[in-house]
Design a protein around this motif. Structure first.
Motif, PDB file in Angstrom:
ATOM      1  N   ALA A 311       0.953  -1.436   0.073  1.00 55.59           N
ATOM      2  CA  ALA A 311      -0.041  -0.142   0.008  1.00 55.59           C
ATOM      3  C   ALA A 311       0.951   1.200   0.223  1.00 55.59           C
ATOM      4  CB  ALA A 311      -0.860   0.009   1.306  1.00 55.59           C
ATOM      5  N   ARG A 312       2.076   1.033   0.600  1.00 57.08           N
ATOM      6  CA  ARG A 312       2.998   2.246   0.450  1.00 57.08           C
ATOM      7  C   ARG A 312       4.216   1.844   0.378  1.00 57.08           C
ATOM      8  NH1 ARG A 312       3.026   4.120   6.320  1.00 57.08           N
ATOM      9  NH2 ARG A 312       3.669   6.236   5.360  1.00 57.08           N
ATOM     10  N   LEU A 313       4.748   2.289  -0.844  1.00 53.01           N
ATOM     11  CA  LEU A 313       6.248   1.883  -1.125  1.00 53.01           C
ATOM     12  C   LEU A 313       7.053   2.879  -0.622  1.00 53.01           C
ATOM     13  CD1 LEU A 313       5.593   1.064  -4.893  1.00 53.01           C
ATOM     14  CD2 LEU A 313       5.699  -0.472  -3.299  1.00 53.01           C
ATOM     15  N   ALA A 314       8.318   2.109   0.055  1.00 50.38           N
ATOM     16  CA  ALA A 314       9.195   3.006   0.572  1.00 50.38           C
ATOM     17  C   ALA A 314      10.022   3.677  -0.577  1.00 50.38           C
ATOM     18  CB  ALA A 314      10.461   1.965   1.266  1.00 50.38           C
ATOM     19  N   LYS A 315      10.450   4.953  -0.009  1.00 52.90           N
ATOM     20  CA  LYS A 315      10.884   5.982  -1.078  1.00 52.90           C
ATOM     21  C   LYS A 315      12.498   5.815  -0.829  1.00 52.90           C
ATOM     22  CE  LYS A 315       7.112   6.903  -2.859  1.00 52.90           C
ATOM     23  NZ  LYS A 315       6.867   6.527  -4.100  1.00 52.90           N
ATOM     24  N   HIS A 316      12.951   5.577   0.167  1.00 49.63           N
ATOM     25  CA  HIS A 316      14.471   5.287   0.514  1.00 49.63           C
ATOM     26  C   HIS A 316      15.158   4.082   0.591  1.00 49.63           C
ATOM     27  CE1 HIS A 316      13.913   9.678   1.005  1.00 49.63           C
ATOM     28  NE2 HIS A 316      12.880   9.562   1.728  1.00 49.63           N
ATOM     29  N   SER A 317      16.294   4.104   0.546  1.00 50.49           N
ATOM     30  CA  SER A 317      16.958   2.518   0.909  1.00 50.49           C
ATOM     31  C   SER A 317      16.841   1.907   2.155  1.00 50.49           C
ATOM     32  CB  SER A 317      18.404   2.703   0.377  1.00 50.49           C
ATOM     33  OG  SER A 317      19.021   3.689   1.568  1.00 50.49           O
ATOM     34  N   GLY A 318      16.868   0.653   2.240  1.00 54.95           N
ATOM     35  CA  GLY A 318      16.357  -0.009   3.370  1.00 54.95           C
ATOM     36  C   GLY A 318      15.010  -0.288   3.536  1.00 54.95           C
ATOM     37  N   GLY A 319      14.012  -0.189   2.457  1.00 52.94           N
ATOM     38  CA  GLY A 319      12.911  -0.219   2.457  1.00 52.94           C
ATOM     39  C   GLY A 319      11.943  -1.110   3.403  1.00 52.94           C
ATOM     40  N   GLY A 320      12.462  -1.913   4.144  1.00 53.64           N
ATOM     41  CA  GLY A 320      11.973  -2.748   5.096  1.00 53.64           C
ATOM     42  C   GLY A 320      11.066  -3.753   4.397  1.00 53.64           C
ATOM     43  N   HIS A 321      10.453  -4.684   5.075  1.00 54.36           N
ATOM     44  CA  HIS A 321       9.929  -5.842   4.678  1.00 54.36           C
ATOM     45  C   HIS A 321       8.331  -6.242   4.856  1.00 54.36           C
ATOM     46  CE1 HIS A 321      10.587  -6.661   8.988  1.00 54.36           C
ATOM     47  NE2 HIS A 321      12.008  -6.771   8.841  1.00 54.36           N
ATOM     48  N   GLY A 322       7.660  -4.901   5.389  1.00 52.76           N
ATOM     49  CA  GLY A 322       6.207  -5.323   5.344  1.00 52.76           C
ATOM     50  C   GLY A 322       5.924  -5.612   6.887  1.00 52.76           C
ATOM     51  N   LEU A 323       6.670  -5.768   7.752  1.00 52.65           N
ATOM     52  CA  LEU A 323       6.090  -6.390   9.157  1.00 52.65           C
ATOM     53  C   LEU A 323       6.356  -5.392  10.295  1.00 52.65           C
ATOM     54  CD1 LEU A 323       8.140  -9.588   8.785  1.00 52.65           C
ATOM     55  CD2 LEU A 323       5.569  -9.203   8.857  1.00 52.65           C
ATOM     56  N   GLY A 324       6.805  -4.069   9.972  1.00 52.87           N
ATOM     57  CA  GLY A 324       7.134  -3.127  10.815  1.00 52.87           C
ATOM     58  C   GLY A 324       5.912  -2.711  11.533  1.00 52.87           C
ATOM     59  N   LEU A 325       4.829  -2.449  10.867  1.00 51.57           N
ATOM     60  CA  LEU A 325       3.605  -1.972  11.647  1.00 51.57           C
ATOM     61  C   LEU A 325       2.834  -3.094  12.276  1.00 51.57           C
ATOM     62  CD1 LEU A 325       2.126   1.043   9.284  1.00 51.57           C
ATOM     63  CD2 LEU A 325       3.206   0.895  11.421  1.00 51.57           C
ATOM     64  N   ALA A 326       3.015  -4.141  11.471  1.00 53.20           N
ATOM     65  CA  ALA A 326       2.320  -5.418  12.080  1.00 53.20           C
ATOM     66  C   ALA A 326       3.200  -5.564  13.483  1.00 53.20           C
ATOM     67  CB  ALA A 326       2.830  -6.608  11.503  1.00 53.20           C
ATOM     68  N   LEU A 327       4.426  -5.457  13.806  1.00 53.85           N
ATOM     69  CA  LEU A 327       4.875  -5.712  15.048  1.00 53.85           C
ATOM     70  C   LEU A 327       4.368  -4.531  16.082  1.00 53.85           C
ATOM     71  CD1 LEU A 327       8.687  -6.628  14.148  1.00 53.85           C
ATOM     72  CD2 LEU A 327       7.009  -8.031  15.719  1.00 53.85           C
ATOM     73  N   VAL A 328       4.604  -3.284  15.415  1.00 57.00           N
ATOM     74  CA  VAL A 328       3.764  -2.173  16.310  1.00 57.00           C
ATOM     75  C   VAL A 328       2.439  -2.566  16.981  1.00 57.00           C
ATOM     76  CG1 VAL A 328       2.881  -0.004  16.244  1.00 57.00           C
ATOM     77  CG2 VAL A 328       5.148  -0.330  15.157  1.00 57.00           C
ATOM     78  N   ALA A 329       1.606  -3.127  16.075  1.00 57.98           N
ATOM     79  CA  ALA A 329       0.267  -3.577  16.414  1.00 57.98           C
ATOM     80  C   ALA A 329       0.330  -4.560  17.426  1.00 57.98           C
ATOM     81  CB  ALA A 329      -0.703  -3.713  15.159  1.00 57.98           C
ATOM     82  N   ALA A 330       1.175  -5.657  17.226  1.00 57.87           N
ATOM     83  CA  ALA A 330       1.337  -6.452  18.166  1.00 57.87           C
ATOM     84  C   ALA A 330       1.980  -6.223  19.700  1.00 57.87           C
ATOM     85  CB  ALA A 330       2.197  -7.812  17.489  1.00 57.87           C
ATOM     86  N   ILE A 331       2.841  -5.301  19.536  1.00 68.65           N
ATOM     87  CA  ILE A 331       3.427  -4.846  20.825  1.00 68.65           C
ATOM     88  C   ILE A 331       2.517  -4.145  21.352  1.00 68.65           C
ATOM     89  CG2 ILE A 331       5.227  -3.377  21.583  1.00 68.65           C
ATOM     90  CD1 ILE A 331       7.238  -4.266  19.612  1.00 68.65           C
ATOM     91  N   THR A 332       1.700  -3.101  20.668  1.00 70.33           N
ATOM     92  CA  THR A 332       0.552  -2.340  21.426  1.00 70.33           C
ATOM     93  C   THR A 332      -0.440  -3.075  22.151  1.00 70.33           C
ATOM     94  OG1 THR A 332       0.848  -0.857  19.620  1.00 70.33           O
ATOM     95  CG2 THR A 332      -1.245  -0.515  21.030  1.00 70.33           C
ATOM     96  N   THR A 333      -0.836  -4.260  21.428  1.00 69.88           N
ATOM     97  CA  THR A 333      -1.951  -5.159  22.109  1.00 69.88           C
ATOM     98  C   THR A 333      -1.316  -5.875  23.138  1.00 69.88           C
ATOM     99  OG1 THR A 333      -2.747  -5.732  19.803  1.00 69.88           O
ATOM    100  CG2 THR A 333      -3.356  -7.062  21.519  1.00 69.88           C
ATOM    101  N   ALA A 334      -0.164  -6.307  23.178  1.00 72.86           N
ATOM    102  CA  ALA A 334       0.467  -6.806  24.484  1.00 72.86           C
ATOM    103  C   ALA A 334       0.717  -5.960  25.466  1.00 72.86           C
ATOM    104  CB  ALA A 334       1.959  -7.390  24.037  1.00 72.86           C
TER     105      ALA A 334
END
Length: 366
Positions: A311-334
């Motif tokens: 849904a949002r393409l990284a514009k800079h190098s090291g563009g991630g693997h699409g799990l960053g916000l999923a981890l944020v959501a899981a940590i928030t829920t925990a």
């Protein structure tokens, strides 16, 4: 194994209704019989001497009462069975609809909803709860199928890239830059490792209880920003902060990872030139706002799903693997907190995490 007849709920209710009617009729018959015991037991004569109609004795009256009571009880039993069968069927009809929906769900059809009408009662409450459960299951299975498809693609991509590079090197070994090939293989392999580690982190958060204690969210945020600053400078993104002291119930390591992920998301999904990102900590709320492309509001709800970076393409190098916000959501829920994502009309995203505030103990220092 001996066969036993199936005594359905409808039949049990019918028998109960009939039994109650018979018992009520029997009680009335006993009362009448008891009252008739007080009738005098001597020959009765008519008040008018000219009236020669015979008058029944007490024994005859009691015999008639017993006989009529037995007839009445038999009639009540028949009425109870017939009316009870109809009433029980009408009362249990909603349960049959719920059972049919449960069978459909057991066969894999999760898009069926009962939507039971009528007055509010236990059956409508059960129906609404079952519909809500089906909706959550359907959403969970949809996310699971999307996750499985994306995960298989993401895990297969690094291996496919490494295989291609190795095949090219084997086909033409004399014209290969070994250092460059090794560097590219290392980066691709590291990407696969990062994906696996992120998946393991997600699984670990879902399978264990996080120990929480009073921590200073402001101190954790300052440390995370110091780590994010070099990446922001390399990407040309101006990273600013507004941090106030805030004590929350949390796990320091996980909250640090949460802030790092939100910061990297804001930096990597930003404008190519002149991008900004701001991190704010105030009263148990962590907010990260960044510039970037305009995001479709319909896609915002899927950003916290694993591998949703499409849904949002990284514009800079090291563009991630699409799990960053999923981890944020899981940590928030925990942590028992809430995560909200909102697109900005001018482009970019506002990510806000609200955590439970905590009062530090007298022996707690920060």
């Amino acid at each position: 194994m001996s066969w036993r007849p199936r005594l359905t709920v409808r039949l049990r209710l019918t028998l109960s209704y009939a039994l109650l009617l018979v018992l009520a009729g029997g009680v009335i018959g006993v009362i009448i019989y008891a009252v008739m015991r007080f009738v005098p037991n001597y020959p009765l004569t008519a008040a008018n001497p000219r009236d020669q109609t015979p008058v029944a004795t007490r024994g005859e009256i009691l015999d008639t009462v017993v006989k009529l009571t037995l007839y009445a009880l038999a009639l009540l039993a028949a009425i109870g069975m017939g009316a009870g069968w109809i009433i029980a069927g009408r009362m249990l009809r909603p349960l049959q609809e719920i059972t049919s929906a449960a069978r459909l769900a057991a066969n894999g059809s999760l898009d069926h909803r009962i939507r039971l009408g009528g007055p509010r009662d236990e059956f409508t409450d059960l129906s609404d709860t079952f519909d809500e459960m089906l909706e959550r299951l359907e959403r969970a299975f949809t996310q699971y199928r999307r996750f499985a498809a994306n995960a298989s693609h993401e895990l297969r991509t690094p291996h496919a890239v490494m295989k291609t590079m190795l095949e090219v090197a084997i086909a033409d070994p004399d014209h290969q830059d070994v250092r460059e090939l090794a560097r590219r293989l290392h980066e691709t392999n590291q990407r696969g490792i990062d994906i696996v580690e992120a998946l393991l982190a997600l699984a670990a958060l879902g399978n264990r209880k996080v120990e929480l204690e009073p921590v200073n969210l402001a101190s954790i945020a300052r440390q995370a920003v110091a780590e994010l600053q070099p990446e922001a400078e390399a990407a040309g993104v101006e990273l600013s902060t507004s941090i106030e002291g805030s004590i929350v119930e949390g796990n320091e390591t996980l909250l640090h990872q949460l802030i790092i992920n939100l910061g990297q998301n804001a930096i990597r999904h930003n404008l190519p030139v002149g991008g900004t990102a701001k991190l704010t900590v105030q009263a148990g709320r962590l907010t990260v706002v960044n510039t970037g492309e305009v995001i479709d509001p319909a896609k915002v709800a899927t950003l916290a799903e694993p591998f949703a970076r499409g849904a949002r393409l990284a514009k800079h190098s090291g563009g991630g693997h699409g799990l960053g916000l999923a981890l944020v959501a899981a940590i928030t829920t925990a942590h028992g907190g809430t995560l909200s994502l909102a697109p900005r009309p001018v482009g970019g995203l506002t990510a806000s995490v609200h955590l439970r505030p905590a009062t530090p103990t007298p022996h707690t220092t920060f």
